[in-house]
Scaffold this active site. Sequence first.
Site, mmCIF file in Angstrom:
data_model
loop_
_atom_site.group_PDB
_atom_site.id
_atom_site.type_symbol
_atom_site.label_atom_id
_atom_site.label_comp_id
_atom_site.label_asym_id
_atom_site.label_seq_id
_atom_site.Cartn_x
_atom_site.Cartn_y
_atom_site.Cartn_z
ATOM 1 N N GLU A 59 0.816 -1.220 0.000
ATOM 2 C CA GLU A 59 0.000 0.000 0.000
ATOM 3 C C GLU A 59 0.845 1.263 0.000
ATOM 4 O OE1 GLU A 59 -0.651 -2.644 1.830
ATOM 5 O OE2 GLU A 59 -2.722 -3.223 1.394
ATOM 6 N N HIS A 128 -11.901 -4.596 8.653
ATOM 7 C CA HIS A 128 -12.426 -4.252 7.328
ATOM 8 C C HIS A 128 -13.642 -3.334 7.421
ATOM 9 C CE1 HIS A 128 -10.113 -7.791 6.117
ATOM 10 N NE2 HIS A 128 -10.299 -7.459 4.860
#
Lengths: 323, 321
Positions: A59, A128
């Site tokens: 990322e 999440h």
Amino acid sequence: MTTTYRQALREALREALAKDERVFLMGEDVGAYGGCFGVSLGLLEEFGPERVLDTPMSESAFVGAGIGAALGGMRPIVEIMTVNFSLLALDQIMNNAATLRHMSGGQLGVPLVIRMTTGAGRQLAAQHSHSLEGWYAHIPGLRVVAPATLADARGMLWTALLDPDPVLLFEHGALYNVSGELEPDAGPVDIDTAAIRRPGRDATLVAYGGTVRTALEAAGRLAADGIDAEVIDLRTLRPLDVETVLASVRRTHRLVVVDEGWRTGSLSAEISARAAEFALYDLDAPVERVCTEEVPIPYAKQLEDAALPRADDVVAAVRRAVS
Amino acid sequence: MNVKERERLLRQMIRIRRFEERCVELYSDSKIRGFMHLYIGEEAVAAGVLPALGPGDAVVSTYREHGHALALGIPMEAVLAEMYGRTNGCSRGRGGSMHLFDAGRRFYGGNAIVGGGLPLAVGLALADAMQGKALVTACLFGDGAVAEGEFHECLNLAALWRLPVLFCCENNFYAMGTALRRAQAQTDLALRASSYGMPAWPVDGMDPVAVTEATERAVESIRGGAGPCFLELRTYRFRAHSMYDAERYRAKSEVEEWRQRDPIPRLTESMRNDGELDDAALAAIESEVEEELAAAIAAAEAGAPEPVEGLTRFVYAERRP
């Protein structure tokens, strides 16, 4: 025409890739997989691997590469699977994207769009499901937008790409399958103003992203009891269109903020503070906030439901405010 | 390498050295504040790497970047005025010593997050490649960055996509005060970079001729489309990490040993022995550098302080479509 939030987002990506050759899409599984939530399905086939780039699970590297590519004249769209994962790229977002223009005395700009999924409601548990857009809205140098409607899902991306500064676009995960009608010629929309989604006289409900639906549902139920709530969709979380909120509060004299972030240090706190600073004497009741319970989002459905702002909670808050 | 080139290297190193020696005095006089990281001892790297790049190539640097900025050609007065916080500073007083920028020269800054510049370099190289430009992005960072996750993410990505990045690791054997051997299990940094499938080799970072030759070789390979390269430039910082550092973490004898390899006297002696430099020529270099320095100080002193009324400028673009 009938479409879904997901399809509207995809149409926006397709339009951007077709209209401007500097635009490319990059992220984990955006290509061959079609996007982890299916948003970019088919775009690899349509635009090829030079415009739709699958990245490693890195990322920080690919978000930073998006920043560098923006500095180098491209118009990247970077997808991060969820806002929780964006923390792995927080250094790049905070220390580079948000600061380079200022640190360079205005020489540089980072015209980059970072899309990510936010929010709970799908039993995905605590890594999440969080709503951390409020953190990003804290940071000068960023623009933060949260499409809550099909028209915004379709129209915010292109405007964000034209912006000379980095724009973070938060897609609420529970909205992807929401379907509805969208004008066939729906196109770019502004990313500066809040919108009144339901006009009303008795109370102002402020929401954004996933909680707009919650607020509208609550307003519908309150209407049956003769309470006419106005629902404001913030749309842009930074810079905030505070004027639209304050103007509404000056009409309704009551404010209820619905925020899927945690209460402490949240966007709801910011909205409340602005009301206290600039509209205190217009208020006839204390500001009410309906936020996520201060726990990491749990897995089990009954626990997750109980943690999130529900229409029942909003109805109760409005009743308290108007009583 | 011919006389002219060696003289150019010597002049550049002396220029950077004298600039920073003066910066220490200006710091003591409170003309410069904040963190200031000196490059003294490492000049051979900047003098060798930066001029070996071509026009249009991009550079991403660290917070110890005075030497990189000067060697790339950012005017000394713009660098010094930045450290004074003046309007004529190269970042208009928003950056200071750690954040020098020059968009026109494609100098994308001093980055003060260890490893934080590497992703930018990968992206700049990606943009150049996507636009069909045969340009190279040089990314300078220290040995400390090799311990960061971003280093590994970026070497992998650059190698995977065969991007035109020159990774220049200035290995001065200390990440702030932590010795390389105390922080990293494998201290052969070129070996670690090579595991990503890119050419990587160690270079004597105290020898500007060796640095120049290594950079030229790497740049040629990258520009030819072979993908990224990694240079481990072994060098040493003679001074403290920043202005506040009692240097408890290293022995004076170690510093003294490295000082014996000081690239400036080393090249000076070598050129003298080869009959390429005499006292007069050396004195001329010193006096030209002194002149440039005096002019830079005068310009920084004369620069207007960046006005407080403009405090919130440059957070967002002043013009939007």
